[in-house]
Design a protein around this motif. Structure first.
Motif, PDB file in Angstrom:
ATOM      1  N   PRO A 153       7.078 -12.144   8.107  1.00 42.43           N
ATOM      2  CA  PRO A 153       7.360 -11.224   6.997  1.00 42.43           C
ATOM      3  C   PRO A 153       6.150 -10.354   6.651  1.00 42.43           C
ATOM      4  O   PRO A 153       6.285  -9.145   6.462  1.00 42.43           O
ATOM      5  CB  PRO A 153       7.700 -12.169   5.848  1.00 42.43           C
ATOM      6  CG  PRO A 153       8.258 -13.375   6.505  1.00 42.43           C
ATOM      7  CD  PRO A 153       7.514 -13.508   7.796  1.00 42.43           C
ATOM      8  N   GLU A 154       5.015 -10.963   6.598  1.00 46.27           N
ATOM      9  CA  GLU A 154       3.777 -10.232   6.295  1.00 46.27           C
ATOM     10  C   GLU A 154       3.603  -9.029   7.228  1.00 46.27           C
ATOM     11  O   GLU A 154       3.363  -7.912   6.795  1.00 46.27           O
ATOM     12  CB  GLU A 154       2.595 -11.201   6.475  1.00 46.27           C
ATOM     13  CG  GLU A 154       1.309 -10.719   5.858  1.00 46.27           C
ATOM     14  CD  GLU A 154       1.326 -10.985   4.357  1.00 46.27           C
ATOM     15  OE1 GLU A 154       0.300 -10.799   3.728  1.00 46.27           O
ATOM     16  OE2 GLU A 154       2.405 -11.362   3.826  1.00 46.27           O
ATOM     17  N   ARG A 208       5.828  -7.621   9.252  1.00 45.91           N
ATOM     18  CA  ARG A 208       6.923  -6.659   9.184  1.00 45.91           C
ATOM     19  C   ARG A 208       6.818  -5.783   7.951  1.00 45.91           C
ATOM     20  O   ARG A 208       7.054  -4.578   8.004  1.00 45.91           O
ATOM     21  CB  ARG A 208       8.253  -7.409   9.178  1.00 45.91           C
ATOM     22  CG  ARG A 208       9.444  -6.536   9.420  1.00 45.91           C
ATOM     23  CD  ARG A 208       9.398  -5.822  10.745  1.00 45.91           C
ATOM     24  NE  ARG A 208      10.163  -6.480  11.786  1.00 45.91           N
ATOM     25  CZ  ARG A 208      10.234  -6.047  13.038  1.00 45.91           C
ATOM     26  NH1 ARG A 208       9.569  -4.965  13.410  1.00 45.91           N
ATOM     27  NH2 ARG A 208      10.930  -6.713  13.933  1.00 45.91           N
ATOM     28  N   ARG A 209       6.430  -6.378   6.864  1.00 39.20           N
ATOM     29  CA  ARG A 209       6.266  -5.601   5.642  1.00 39.20           C
ATOM     30  C   ARG A 209       5.230  -4.504   5.838  1.00 39.20           C
ATOM     31  O   ARG A 209       5.434  -3.359   5.435  1.00 39.20           O
ATOM     32  CB  ARG A 209       5.861  -6.514   4.479  1.00 39.20           C
ATOM     33  CG  ARG A 209       7.011  -7.355   3.938  1.00 39.20           C
ATOM     34  CD  ARG A 209       6.533  -8.429   2.981  1.00 39.20           C
ATOM     35  NE  ARG A 209       5.896  -7.906   1.790  1.00 39.20           N
ATOM     36  CZ  ARG A 209       6.539  -7.580   0.667  1.00 39.20           C
ATOM     37  NH1 ARG A 209       7.851  -7.738   0.603  1.00 39.20           N
ATOM     38  NH2 ARG A 209       5.891  -7.117  -0.375  1.00 39.20           N
ATOM     39  N   LEU A 226      16.977  -4.118   7.293  1.00 42.12           N
ATOM     40  CA  LEU A 226      15.720  -4.863   7.267  1.00 42.12           C
ATOM     41  C   LEU A 226      14.873  -4.507   6.052  1.00 42.12           C
ATOM     42  O   LEU A 226      14.133  -5.350   5.528  1.00 42.12           O
ATOM     43  CB  LEU A 226      14.939  -4.591   8.550  1.00 42.12           C
ATOM     44  CG  LEU A 226      13.886  -5.642   8.888  1.00 42.12           C
ATOM     45  CD1 LEU A 226      14.505  -7.015   8.927  1.00 42.12           C
ATOM     46  CD2 LEU A 226      13.220  -5.324  10.203  1.00 42.12           C
ATOM     47  N   HIS A 247      16.245  -6.354   3.241  1.00 46.91           N
ATOM     48  CA  HIS A 247      15.902  -7.761   3.410  1.00 46.91           C
ATOM     49  C   HIS A 247      14.485  -8.066   2.945  1.00 46.91           C
ATOM     50  O   HIS A 247      14.243  -9.063   2.267  1.00 46.91           O
ATOM     51  CB  HIS A 247      16.066  -8.158   4.877  1.00 46.91           C
ATOM     52  CG  HIS A 247      15.800  -9.609   5.137  1.00 46.91           C
ATOM     53  ND1 HIS A 247      14.658 -10.052   5.774  1.00 46.91           N
ATOM     54  CD2 HIS A 247      16.503 -10.707   4.823  1.00 46.91           C
ATOM     55  CE1 HIS A 247      14.690 -11.373   5.858  1.00 46.91           C
ATOM     56  NE2 HIS A 247      15.794 -11.794   5.290  1.00 46.91           N
ATOM     57  N   HIS A 248      13.542  -7.197   3.286  1.00 48.52           N
ATOM     58  CA  HIS A 248      12.144  -7.486   2.954  1.00 48.52           C
ATOM     59  C   HIS A 248      11.706  -6.966   1.592  1.00 48.52           C
ATOM     60  O   HIS A 248      10.760  -7.493   1.008  1.00 48.52           O
ATOM     61  CB  HIS A 248      11.214  -6.923   4.028  1.00 48.52           C
ATOM     62  CG  HIS A 248      11.208  -7.730   5.288  1.00 48.52           C
ATOM     63  ND1 HIS A 248      10.646  -8.982   5.359  1.00 48.52           N
ATOM     64  CD2 HIS A 248      11.717  -7.476   6.514  1.00 48.52           C
ATOM     65  CE1 HIS A 248      10.801  -9.457   6.596  1.00 48.52           C
ATOM     66  NE2 HIS A 248      11.445  -8.567   7.311  1.00 48.52           N
ATOM     67  N   PHE A 249      12.353  -5.937   1.131  1.00 51.10           N
ATOM     68  CA  PHE A 249      11.877  -5.329  -0.120  1.00 51.10           C
ATOM     69  C   PHE A 249      12.931  -5.253  -1.220  1.00 51.10           C
ATOM     70  O   PHE A 249      12.608  -4.878  -2.335  1.00 51.10           O
ATOM     71  CB  PHE A 249      11.329  -3.924   0.144  1.00 51.10           C
ATOM     72  CG  PHE A 249      10.063  -3.922   0.946  1.00 51.10           C
ATOM     73  CD1 PHE A 249       8.834  -4.092   0.326  1.00 51.10           C
ATOM     74  CD2 PHE A 249      10.102  -3.783   2.328  1.00 51.10           C
ATOM     75  CE1 PHE A 249       7.665  -4.100   1.065  1.00 51.10           C
ATOM     76  CE2 PHE A 249       8.931  -3.790   3.074  1.00 51.10           C
ATOM     77  CZ  PHE A 249       7.708  -3.950   2.445  1.00 51.10           C
ATOM     78  N   LEU A 256       9.355  -0.908  -1.558  1.00 53.97           N
ATOM     79  CA  LEU A 256       8.646  -0.573  -0.314  1.00 53.97           C
ATOM     80  C   LEU A 256       7.659   0.558  -0.549  1.00 53.97           C
ATOM     81  O   LEU A 256       6.517   0.514  -0.079  1.00 53.97           O
ATOM     82  CB  LEU A 256       9.661  -0.163   0.766  1.00 53.97           C
ATOM     83  CG  LEU A 256       9.118   0.570   1.994  1.00 53.97           C
ATOM     84  CD1 LEU A 256       8.008  -0.223   2.672  1.00 53.97           C
ATOM     85  CD2 LEU A 256      10.240   0.856   2.993  1.00 53.97           C
TER      86      LEU A 256
END
Lengths: 225, 225
Positions: free
Chosen positions: A31-32, A34-35, A69, A72-74, A80
């Motif tokens: 995750p780190e 990809r973010r 995505l 999903h991450h933000f 973001l």
DNA sequence: AGGGAAATTATAAGATCGTATAGCAATGAA
DNA sequence: TTCATTGCTATACGATCTTATAATTTCCCT
């Protein structure tokens, strides 16, 4: 006009499933990581298209992933963008500080190095301002962005204040309110940055450096005492 | 999802025609007037929603007209935004100059009046910066907006340069390059404007005025000679 | 080697956007 | 009072946007 196939989801999925044999169809990343990739893709999109670049679709495409995505991450896209703001802000301040630390360790040289770095392509770059202008626009309408800005501006000012305070102590002149002086110097830097990026023909970076040195000379001569 | 009625245009029109009896269904205005109304509606939209406010539909709604009217008067929306930029820019510079002209006619009082007006709600207003930030964003990506900005920045700088030159002549101090000094002072004003609007807690307008006076004091003491 | 967590894709639904087109209607002039 | 000009409305279309949901796939862990 009409949605192509509404009920064909499972079928299509099955087709893909069987089709995929050889190699992985996507990389699974921490995750780190990809973010950060998404944050950097966002920055590239903003550079390219300004405010119009702030879009889930464009950023996902730039990063080479699908739209979901980002959700999903933000969660939502604003998160973001705020993250991208933090990345960029930290990077710039760090680059400036690096220049300062590489200078001869006298207050005068350190401040001068800070000024020169400010007028180097690290900051004096239309693309960089382009990103910043988008952020400013969001800061004015989003509490989340405003909070980031407050913190980052505070760090930046504190750095400038330290440089100025050291110079005053070293050369033995006085300043009535160092905090205010730092705000003024910061404003001068930002104002010149803005003016030049909006219209690079208005003055040369070298002239900007000179104007900053003149400001410091005013400080030295007691204009802020 | 599917368009509601594709072939019902004429029918609906007929229905409206008969329905409209009593009073006029819209005002017909001179192009000049309507253009200005639309420009001002655009500014209100930008104030309210930032970049997101730049939209044919929102601006038309704000002005109380239909979307087509914008196309009719401006062709494409960017032209309307550029027009709004020109309106606003002219209005601000004029307001500043009014303050200068109302001051006692000494160079010192005139410049001071300019400074005070710059830190009054005429300019020192988050809404005003909000509009400006949107414009800056467009200037970086649109030649049309860039041309407007160049011209308006040039006028603004020329005004500042005049004030500074008069002061120097009156008080008998020298400036190496008046054009550059004006650029620096303009940058200082813009930088403080920006910093305060983004974070009004960072300093008080009155402190901003003081910082500008300090800058002028530096000029007086020969820091720019 | 295989099971399971979660990273990722795929897809859908509904809003909104910009622009084009066709016809209506307000207003000044005849 | 009628007529023509053109300001203005109404409507349509295709593109793009955000967000939600479900299915899928990768890869770590036991």
């Amino acid at each position: 006009m009409m949605p192509a196939g509404s009920q064909t989801g499972e079928v299509a999925s099955l087709a893909r499933q069987t089709a995929a044999k050889g190699r992985a169809r996507f990389r699974r990343e921490a995750p780190e990581d990809r973010r950060r990739q998404l944050g950097e893709a966002a920055l590239r999109c903003i550079v390219k298209h300004g405010n119009a670049g702030v879009s889930v679709r464009q950023i996902a495409a730039e990063a080479g992933v699908t739209q979901g995505l980002i959700t999903h991450h933000f969660g939502e896209i604003n998160e973001l963008v705020a993250y991208a703001f933090d990345i960029m802000s930290a990077g710039l301040l760090q680059a400036l500080m690096k220049a300062v630390e590489e200078a001869e360790p006298t207050p005068r040289k350190r401040l001068d190095s800070f000024i020169e770095a400010s007028f180097s392509p690290i900051l004096f770059d239309r693309d960089v301002l382009g990103v910043w202008v988008v952020f400013w626009g969001l800061v004015l309408h989003s509490p989340r962005m405003s909070a980031s800005q407050r913190e980052e501006y505070s760090d930046y000012c504190a750095t400038v204040e330290g440089l100025i305070r050291d110079l005053a102590a070293d050369e033995g002149f006085s300043i009535a309110d160092t905090r205010l002086a730092a705000i003024a110097f910061t404003a001068l830097l930002d104002g010149l940055w803005l003016a030049w990026c909006l219209n690079p023909a208005s003055f040369k970076p070298q002239e900007g450096i000179q104007l900053c040195r003149n400001w410091v000379e005013g400080l030295r001569r007691g204009a802020y005492a």
